[in-house]
Every structure is written in structure tokens, then in C-alpha cells.
Design a protein around this motif. Structure first.
Motif, mmCIF file in Angstrom:
data_model
loop_
_atom_site.group_PDB
_atom_site.id
_atom_site.type_symbol
_atom_site.label_atom_id
_atom_site.label_comp_id
_atom_site.label_asym_id
_atom_site.label_seq_id
_atom_site.Cartn_x
_atom_site.Cartn_y
_atom_site.Cartn_z
ATOM 1 N N ARG A 154 0.821 -1.208 0.000
ATOM 2 C CA ARG A 154 0.000 0.000 0.000
ATOM 3 C C ARG A 154 0.856 1.260 0.000
ATOM 4 O O ARG A 154 0.534 2.237 -0.688
ATOM 5 N N ALA A 155 1.954 1.241 0.769
ATOM 6 C CA ALA A 155 2.837 2.405 0.801
ATOM 7 C C ALA A 155 3.514 2.614 -0.553
ATOM 8 O O ALA A 155 3.648 3.749 -1.029
ATOM 9 N N THR A 156 3.947 1.512 -1.169
ATOM 10 C CA THR A 156 4.574 1.600 -2.493
ATOM 11 C C THR A 156 3.587 2.138 -3.522
ATOM 12 O O THR A 156 3.919 3.007 -4.348
ATOM 13 N N LYS A 157 2.352 1.630 -3.495
ATOM 14 C CA LYS A 157 1.337 2.097 -4.437
ATOM 15 C C LYS A 157 1.031 3.574 -4.241
ATOM 16 O O LYS A 157 0.880 4.327 -5.215
ATOM 17 N N ALA A 158 0.955 4.007 -2.977
ATOM 18 C CA ALA A 158 0.690 5.425 -2.709
ATOM 19 C C ALA A 158 1.814 6.300 -3.252
ATOM 20 O O ALA A 158 1.564 7.393 -3.793
ATOM 21 N N PHE A 159 3.059 5.837 -3.122
ATOM 22 C CA PHE A 159 4.189 6.607 -3.658
ATOM 23 C C PHE A 159 4.122 6.649 -5.187
ATOM 24 O O PHE A 159 4.360 7.701 -5.802
#
Length: 453
Positions: free
Chosen positions: A325-330
Motif C-alpha cells: 500500500r505504501a509503495t502504491k501510494a508513492f
């Protein structure tokens, strides 16, 4: 009259009785100034000698004179020690329990079993050992994995003392064991807002070093408000890493942030290993089932770019939903879509993170390229009490199930508040590292914010 004979004794390092605790504290304060002792402690000892001498002299004049001399001398002793009169070894009560364990510590000294030029010899940045932020955190994690027991007198196999300051000495790769009164000499004071993984938060109480003095290693923010961070620390019963309120549970205002003077820039490695660590490690290093140092580094970089709110307990080596989720948000923050924003890092995502390129992850609720949804507003504590029935209870229950905290439900979440709701909320709160009234099972604004982050 006969003068009573006093027998000195060596207090046990783990004895909880008040007498041993007091003796350990006095022994720690009894260090010479050149080894980090405090002038206030030396003044207290001088006053203690004077009081003892006066008591012996007055004893020759009878009981009444002895009592008068003691009454006159004790206030002076209390002033010298800046802590009131000292409890008798025979009658001192055990210290009251605190929310977090006390962390008495030893003095500056060499690594156990190894010769040294003397305590605190490395005071120049030119002579400090260089180390990357990633290496500091990795060294800190070794003790966490080994669950090194806390001790102010014992040393681990690497030669470092098993207390809070010895732990930081180990993580920073210092050539000796330091203590809270000397660690600041190896770093530069910074603002808390500038903290990065590998920096420390230090509280040193000069009047009584073993009363509250403590130090933690900053491992990264756990939420976008910077209210909590992952603290690597050596405390009773053993080394731990957990979500901790900024700056600590006790004496929070007294903690000062420091950056090690020998740290190499950013989150990257030292000049010798920058090419190897900066290169994209390959798609196989990430995704379900992956567990390696690259996943940890990815998480730490994402936290540094605003992705801390996706992690409940901080980045680690095992790939999880928080990493995706953090990677996708970035990726979405860069305006990427479709396969370019699938939550799995590729060469471009890695390069943007390593080189500090592109845009940071927007705060929750902000209108950005990622289209982040605003979380629902907290409806108030009175909505979640016995006998209450409303849609907010249902929404809370569904989110608990979604986050993996619904095991106490038998028939699924519903609008009526019940014991299953409370126990599931309590489980979620405890997962944040909260205890006591902060984990009573009744959601407040912070529980709500984290649950819907």
C-alpha cells in the motif's frame, strides 16, 4: 561508648529490594569525574562524610546530643543531593512501580574483554567509525532478534554493555561503551522534525543519572502526524522495538534528538557500498513471500517519503500489505497509473526513492494524484458504550475485521455495541504498543485515526 561497625556490601545487580536499588544508584553516581561522574554527586558524598563524622563526634556526648546533631545535619545532606534525605539501607522501601521499567546504567569504558585507550577517547568526527543509517538499524535489530537481557553490569558477546547506552554504543559502532552523560559528544543536536532512522533521542538527568535517564534509537515515524515512532531500545526485560509516543512514555519534554557525527548521508550506505546498495535489487526481492534486507530498506525509504501511516509496527524484512500500500501510494503520487502503480517496486520506483526524486506521499485525506480517500471523522466516544446502537459501531466493526482484528465476533459486526467490539478494539490498541487506560477497548480519536488510516 562503642561506635557501631558498618559493613560494606556489594548489591546484587538484579535484586529488587530497596536497599540494593539505592546502593546501585549510589555506586553509579560514585564514578570519578574523568569517567563521566557528576559534580553534584561528589558534593553529596562529601556532605555524607561530614554528616557521618559529626554523628560519631556527637555520639560521645550522649544520646540527646547525637539526635540533635543528626537532625541538624540531615537537611544539609538532602540539599547537597538535590533529592531529599537518603533512605536508610535497612529501612528503604522498594521503589514504586512505573509504567515503564527503570534503566540504570554503567559508566563509560572499553568493550568487554578488549583493551582501550580510555573511555570517550573518540571525540573527533575524523576518528569516528563511519556507518550508514541502514547499518545502524541492522545492528540494532540484531539485539532485538537475540532478545538480549537488560543488565547494567553484564556484557553481550560483542563486548557492549547490556543497558540502554551500551545498546546505542553498539548500534553506532563506537569503540567503547558510553553512557547517557557522554553519548551527546559523539553526535550533533538536531530538531525532532529532522529525525531520520539511526538518530537517537536522549534524556540525561545530571542530578541523578539513574532516575529517568534513557536513550532510544529512532527507527522511523509510524504515522503522518509524527506523534509515534518506532523506538529501538534496551530496557527490561530485553531489547525491543515498538511504536512509542514522541519522545517517550516518561519525561518526554526532556528528550533531545542527536545525529551521530560518523553517519554517512541519507538512507543510503557508506561511500564504499553506495553502488551496490543503490542498484535495484530485482523484482524477485519484493512481493508475497519475500523476506530480506531490501524489503526493510524499501519500507524505511517509504516512511521517509510520507508512508509511515501505512505501517502499524514499522518496516521489517518480511513483505506485507503495508509495503504494497505504501509503495502504491508513492507510485500514484508520481501520477503513475495501471501497471505502473501496482504496489510492487520496479527500477523507476526504486530510483526515485534512493535518489529522493519525485513527490512525497500526500497526507491521508489530501487531494492528490493518488486519489487518497478522506477517512471518516471520529463521531465521539459516547457512540461506543454499553447499550449504544448506531451505524458508527457497525462501521467500526467492519474496519476491525478488514484490518484483521475481528476474531472475537461470532456473527459479524452489528450496530449494537457489545463485548466482542470492545475486545477487538483492545486487541488493535495493544498492537499499537499501548497499555493500561490507552488499551481499554473503547475507541478514542487516535484509535479511530489509526484504524481508518
Amino acid at each position: 561508648m562503642n561506635v557501631p561497625v558498618f559493613e560494606e556490601y556489594e548489591p546484587a545487580c538484579d535484586c529488587p529490594c530497596g536497599g540494593c536499588a539505592e546502593q546501585r544508584r549510589l555506586l553509579a553516581q560514585g564514578l570519578p569525574l574523568r569517567a563521566g561522574g557528576h559534580p553534584a554527586a561528589h558534593g553529596a558524598r562529601r556532605a555524607l562524610v561530614l554528616v557521618t563524622a559529626a554523628g560519631v563526634a556527637l555520639g560521645a556526648s550522649g544520646v540527646g546530643a547525637s539526635e540533635a546533631g543528626a537532625d541538624a545535619a540531615l537537611p544539609a545532606l538532602g540539599t547537597a543531593r538535590a533529592g531529599g534525605t537518603a533512605p536508610s539501607v535497612a529501612t528503604a522501601a522498594a521503589p514504586a512501580a512505573e509504567p515503564d521499567p527503570k534503566t540504570p546504567q554503567g559508566a563509560s569504558g572499553p568493550l568487554h574483554g578488549r583493551p582501550s585507550a580510555g573511555p570517550s577517547a573518540n571525540t573527533s568526527v575524523d576518528t569516528l567509525r563511519r556507518i550508514s543509517r541502514a547499518d545502524i538499524i541492522n545492528r540494532a535489530k540484531r539485539w532485538v532478534s537475540a532478545k538480549v537481557p537488560y543488565s547494567m553490569t553484564k556484557y553481550w558477546s560483542d563486548g557492549y554493555r547490556q543497558d540502554c547506552s551500551g545498546y546505542v554504543s553498539m548500534a553506532w559502532n563506537l569503540d567503547g561503551n558510553e553512557w547517557t552523560g557522554s553519548l551527546s559528544r559523539f553526535g550533533t543536536r538536531i530538531n525532532r522534525s529532522d529525525l531520520e532512522p539511526g538518530d537517537i533521542l536522549l534524556f540525561h538527568n545530571p542530578s541523578d543519572p539513574n532516575k529517568g535517564s534513557h536513550v532510544t534509537i529512532f527507527g522511523g515515524w509510524t504515522d503522518y502526524t509524527h506523534d509515534y515512532y518506532i523506538a529501538y531500545e534496551q530496557t527490561k526485560p530485553n531489547t525491543r522495538a515498538q511504536s512509542t509516543p514522541m519522545a517517550y512514555w516518561n519525561n518526554s519534554a526532556g528528550y533531545v534528538a542527536y545525529r551521530y557525527n560518523g553517519v554517512t548521508g541519507g538512507t543510503g550506505g557508506s561511500p564504499a557500498d553506495t553502488p551496490a546498495t543503490a542498484a535495484f535489487p530485482g523484482a524477485k526481492s519484493f512481493g508475497p513471500g519475500a523476506e530480506n534486507a531490501h524489503v526493510t530498506r524499501l519500507g524505511e525509504m517509504l516512511v521517509g517519503r510520507g508512508g509511515g501511516r501505512f505501517y502499524d509496527v514499522g518496516p521489517g524484512p518480511r513483505w506485507g500489505e503495508a509495503d504494497r500500500r505504501a509503495t502504491k501510494a508513492f507510485q500514484q503520487a508520481q501520477g503513475w497509473r495501471g501497471a505502473e502503480a501496482d504496489g510492487l517496486p520496479g527500477p523507476d520506483t526504486w530510483r526515485y526513492l534512493v535518489d529522493g526524486l519525485g513527490k512525497d506521499i500526500p497526507k491521508a485525506g489530501a487531494a492528490g494524484p493518488g486519489g487518497t480517500k478522506a477517512r471518516p471523522a471520529f463521531p465521539g466516544k459516547d457512540r461506543f458504550r454499553p447499550g449504544k446502537s448506531n451505524s458508527h459501531v457497525t462501521k467500526l466493526g467492519k474496519q476491525l475485521v478488514k484490518r484483521g482484528y475481528g476474531r472475537h465476533y461470532v456473527s459479524g459486526p452489528g450496530p449494537r455495541w457489545g463485548e466482542a467490539d470492545r475486545r477487538n478494539v483492545e486487541a488493535f490498541q495493544r498492537a499499537q504498543g499501548w497499555r493500561g487506560s490507552a488499551a481499554d477497548g473503547y475507541p478514542g480519536p487516535e484509535t479511530w485515526r489509526r484504524l481508518f488510516a
